[in-house]
Design a protein around this motif. Structure first.
Motif, PDB file in Angstrom:
ATOM      1  N   TYR A 140      33.477  32.890  43.099  1.00 16.27           N
ATOM      2  CA  TYR A 140      33.673  31.456  43.316  1.00 16.27           C
ATOM      3  C   TYR A 140      32.334  30.756  43.432  1.00 16.27           C
TER       4      TYR A 140
ATOM      5  N   ALA B 173      37.720  27.386  48.070  1.00 14.74           N
ATOM      6  CA  ALA B 173      36.687  27.691  47.095  1.00 14.74           C
ATOM      7  C   ALA B 173      37.170  27.342  45.693  1.00 14.74           C
TER       8      ALA B 173
ATOM      9  N   TYR C 292      31.878  27.288  44.348  1.00 16.33           N
ATOM     10  CA  TYR C 292      31.772  26.222  45.346  1.00 16.33           C
ATOM     11  C   TYR C 292      32.659  26.550  46.539  1.00 16.33           C
ATOM     12  N   TRP C 293      32.163  26.175  47.722  1.00 17.64           N
ATOM     13  CA  TRP C 293      32.855  26.476  48.969  1.00 17.64           C
ATOM     14  C   TRP C 293      32.886  25.262  49.885  1.00 17.64           C
TER      15      TRP C 293
ATOM     16  N   TYR D  23      38.592  29.035  54.429  1.00 14.75           N
ATOM     17  CA  TYR D  23      37.704  28.378  53.492  1.00 14.75           C
ATOM     18  C   TYR D  23      38.412  28.123  52.168  1.00 14.75           C
TER      19      TYR D  23
END
Length: 123
Positions: free
Chosen positions: A110, A97, A112-113, A95
């Protein structure tokens, strides 16, 4: 609308290489730090590598140091993770981020992903 879109995952043999990309859009990311995390089945999400756009400082988990390299392209607002000498234990969903707390190693830091991209390393 902020979007992080990962790509580049796949199946590779042990010892091989892959390059992941994370394209960011929807806001100005110049003050953000970008991180790569991974999550294997039954395990918690773990930090892999991080990059700060300002100063271009980087930080790596010990498990990938010397094998993985994180880099960024300001013009494309894209972050890359070059993965060399891959091992079966690197198998996970990876992922991307973005966050404002520097190169943090905790997922909660974090904001946003991305949706994740699968990396599978066969032995």
């Amino acid at each position: 609308q902020v979007q992080l879109v990962e790509s580049g995952g796949g199946l590779v043999q042990a010892g091989g290489s892959l390059r992941l990309s994370c394209a960011a859009s929807g806001r100005t990311f110049s003050s953000y730090s970008m991180g790569w995390f991974r999550q294997a089945p039954g395990k918690e999400r773990e930090f892999v590598a991080g990059l700060a756009w300002i100063g271009r400082s980087t930080y790596y988990a010990n498990s990938v140091k010397g094998r993985f390299t994180i880099s960024g392209d300001n013009a494309k607002i894209t972050v890359y993770l070059q993965m060399n000498s891959l091992k079966p234990e690197d198998t996970a969903v990876y992922y991307c981020a973005a966050g404002l707390r520097g190169i943090a190693t905790t997922p909660a830091d974090y904001n946003y992903w991305g949706q994740g991209t699968q990396v599978t390393v066969s032995s």
